[in-house]
Design a protein around this motif. Structure first.
Motif, short mmCIF file in Angstrom:
data_model
loop_
_atom_site.label_atom_id
_atom_site.label_comp_id
_atom_site.label_asym_id
_atom_site.label_seq_id
_atom_site.Cartn_x
_atom_site.Cartn_y
_atom_site.Cartn_z
N MET A 1 0.85 -1.18 0.00
CA MET A 1 0.00 0.00 0.00
C MET A 1 0.89 1.24 0.00
O MET A 1 1.79 1.37 0.84
CB MET A 1 -0.90 -0.01 1.24
N PHE A 2 0.64 2.14 -0.94
CA PHE A 2 1.38 3.39 -1.02
C PHE A 2 0.35 4.52 -0.89
O PHE A 2 -0.32 4.88 -1.86
CB PHE A 2 2.16 3.49 -2.33
N VAL A 3 0.21 5.05 0.30
CA VAL A 3 -0.82 6.04 0.65
C VAL A 3 -2.20 5.43 0.34
O VAL A 3 -2.65 4.56 1.07
CB VAL A 3 -0.60 7.40 -0.06
N ASP A 4 -2.85 5.86 -0.75
CA ASP A 4 -4.18 5.31 -1.07
C ASP A 4 -4.14 4.31 -2.22
O ASP A 4 -5.19 3.87 -2.69
CB ASP A 4 -5.16 6.44 -1.39
N ASP A 5 -2.94 3.96 -2.69
CA ASP A 5 -2.79 3.01 -3.79
C ASP A 5 -2.53 1.60 -3.27
O ASP A 5 -1.56 1.36 -2.55
CB ASP A 5 -1.64 3.41 -4.71
N ILE A 6 -3.38 0.66 -3.64
CA ILE A 6 -3.24 -0.74 -3.25
C ILE A 6 -2.75 -1.55 -4.45
O ILE A 6 -3.27 -1.41 -5.55
CB ILE A 6 -4.57 -1.32 -2.75
N THR A 7 -1.74 -2.39 -4.22
CA THR A 7 -1.22 -3.27 -5.27
C THR A 7 -1.16 -4.70 -4.77
O THR A 7 -0.68 -4.97 -3.67
CB THR A 7 0.19 -2.83 -5.72
N LEU A 8 -1.67 -5.61 -5.59
CA LEU A 8 -1.60 -7.05 -5.33
C LEU A 8 -0.98 -7.71 -6.55
O LEU A 8 -1.28 -7.31 -7.68
CB LEU A 8 -3.00 -7.62 -5.09
N SER A 9 -0.13 -8.70 -6.35
CA SER A 9 0.49 -9.36 -7.49
C SER A 9 0.83 -10.81 -7.18
O SER A 9 0.99 -11.19 -6.02
CB SER A 9 1.76 -8.61 -7.92
N SER A 10 0.95 -11.60 -8.25
CA SER A 10 1.29 -13.01 -8.09
C SER A 10 1.86 -13.55 -9.39
O SER A 10 1.66 -12.97 -10.46
CB SER A 10 0.05 -13.81 -7.69
N LYS A 11 2.55 -14.67 -9.27
CA LYS A 11 3.07 -15.34 -10.46
C LYS A 11 1.97 -16.13 -11.17
O LYS A 11 2.13 -16.53 -12.33
CB LYS A 11 4.23 -16.26 -10.08
N VAL A 12 0.86 -16.36 -10.46
CA VAL A 12 -0.26 -17.10 -11.05
C VAL A 12 -1.52 -16.24 -11.03
O VAL A 12 -1.64 -15.29 -10.24
CB VAL A 12 -0.52 -18.43 -10.30
N ASP A 13 -2.45 -16.58 -11.89
CA ASP A 13 -3.70 -15.83 -12.02
C ASP A 13 -4.51 -15.91 -10.71
O ASP A 13 -4.82 -16.99 -10.22
CB ASP A 13 -4.51 -16.42 -13.17
N PHE A 14 -4.81 -14.74 -10.13
CA PHE A 14 -5.59 -14.71 -8.88
C PHE A 14 -6.85 -13.86 -9.03
O PHE A 14 -7.41 -13.38 -8.04
CB PHE A 14 -4.72 -14.21 -7.71
N LYS A 15 -7.31 -13.71 -10.26
CA LYS A 15 -8.48 -12.87 -10.52
C LYS A 15 -9.71 -13.32 -9.74
O LYS A 15 -10.52 -12.50 -9.29
CB LYS A 15 -8.80 -12.87 -12.02
N SER A 16 -9.84 -14.63 -9.54
CA SER A 16 -11.01 -15.16 -8.81
C SER A 16 -11.02 -14.73 -7.35
O SER A 16 -12.06 -14.77 -6.69
CB SER A 16 -11.03 -16.69 -8.91
N LEU A 17 -9.85 -14.30 -6.84
CA LEU A 17 -9.76 -13.88 -5.44
C LEU A 17 -10.08 -12.41 -5.23
O LEU A 17 -10.27 -11.96 -4.09
CB LEU A 17 -8.35 -14.16 -4.89
N LEU A 18 -10.12 -11.63 -6.31
CA LEU A 18 -10.30 -10.18 -6.18
C LEU A 18 -11.57 -9.79 -5.42
O LEU A 18 -11.53 -8.87 -4.60
CB LEU A 18 -10.26 -9.52 -7.56
N PRO A 19 -12.72 -10.45 -5.67
CA PRO A 19 -13.92 -10.09 -4.89
C PRO A 19 -13.70 -10.23 -3.38
O PRO A 19 -14.21 -9.41 -2.59
CB PRO A 19 -14.97 -11.08 -5.39
N SER A 20 -12.92 -11.22 -2.97
CA SER A 20 -12.64 -11.42 -1.54
C SER A 20 -11.79 -10.29 -0.98
O SER A 20 -12.04 -9.77 0.12
CB SER A 20 -11.93 -12.76 -1.31
N PHE A 21 -10.77 -9.88 -1.75
CA PHE A 21 -9.93 -8.77 -1.33
C PHE A 21 -10.75 -7.48 -1.24
O PHE A 21 -10.67 -6.74 -0.25
CB PHE A 21 -8.77 -8.57 -2.31
#
Length: 282
Positions: free
Chosen positions: A186-206
């Motif tokens: 997290m950089f102030v109000d910017d959130i970044t998530l990353s992975s070596k594998v596709d995690f799009k299905s997890l985005l609603p949970s985040f």
């Protein structure tokens, strides 16, 4: 953190009379103005529906600003700032934030909408209680770090306070990320998530963790990319970081202006040169 009134006065560097005067005249220590949002590369105003956009700034002055600066120093030394925080932390910056995600193919970026003003005085008060302040001290600190029942943008403590208020939510996101081999910063109000594998299905949970805490997502600034994603203003490739498109052109334009005798661009040119060097070395 702070439990006695005497300890508070010592930290703030004021006596009881001075503190009581500040608390009784808080609004007189603030001045507000609107700052036009400008594109960092072109220098032109940012437009929304064809109209210039502005950011409201509430800056503190005088004794209140001094007290806030001392409070910032104390809290930043005593409070436990989570490792995922890269904004408003000594030794960290947006370039290091981007570097942390370098090498991951799938990158999600988003922005918390109106982050500072969305934080209420109640949330700040509860944060000070969590950090070990007595209720009486927490109320005083809340008054010293908020205005009109919210966190203002433009005072020494704002980013630090926002980081600590968001900490319970951030720790939930960090735990979910860890369980699924996802990196989170997290950089102030910017959130970044990353992975070596596709995690799009997890985005609603985040995202549900963010919304459940009362924060809103800026959907215009939400992206899920696998190719040349921009993380806190930096193009994040697999084996290198690059400045956003246009920075080299801006550098060339400033150099040309300097050659034609426009000495006023020298500080801007030096700053840009240092920034580009930091990116290339990272």
């Amino acid at each position: 953190m702070i439990t006695s009134y005497k300890h508070l006065l010592y930290i703030l560097g004021v006596d009881q009379t001075q503190l009581e005067y500040i608390l009784a005249n808080l609004e007189s220590f603030y001045y507000s103005f609107e700052r036009e949002k400008v594109d960092k590369i072109t220098g032109k105003p940012k437009l929304e529906n064809g109209e210039p956009t502005f950011r409201k700034i509430n800056s503190s002055t005088g004794l209140l600003k001094m007290v806030q600066a001392r409070l910032y120093k104390f809290i930043s030394e005593k409070a436990e700032i989570p490792n995922y925080v890269y904004g408003g932390v000594k030794g960290k910056n947006n370039v290091l934030n981007a570097r942390y995600h370098q090498g991951n193919k799938f990158i999600f970026t988003t922005d918390l909408k109106s982050f500072f003003p969305s934080i209420s005085h109640k949330q700040v008060f509860e944060m000070f209680l969590r950090e070990g302040c007595s209720p009486t001290i927490a109320r005083i600190l809340t008054k010293l770090t908020t205005i009109k029942r919210q966190v203002p943008q433009g005072i020494p403590t704002s980013t630090l306070i926002a980081n600590l208020v968001f900490k319970p939510t951030g720790e939930k996101i960090a735990q979910l990320a860890k369980e699924n081999h996802v990196k989170f910063t997290m950089f102030v109000d910017d959130i970044t998530l990353s992975s070596k594998v596709d995690f799009k299905s997890l985005l609603p949970s985040f995202l549900s963790l963010v919304r459940e805490s009362g924060f809103a997502i800026n959907h215009r600034k939400t992206h899920y990319k696998t190719k040349n994603p921009i993380v806190t203003g930096i193009i994040c490739q697999n084996n290198r970081l690059l400045p956003p498109l246009g920075y080299k052109k801006k550098m060339a334009r400033l150099q040309q202006e300097l050659q034609t005798g426009k000495k006023s661009v020298e500080p801007q040119l030096r700053g840009l040169s240092t920034y580009l060097e930091r990116i290339s070395k990272t």
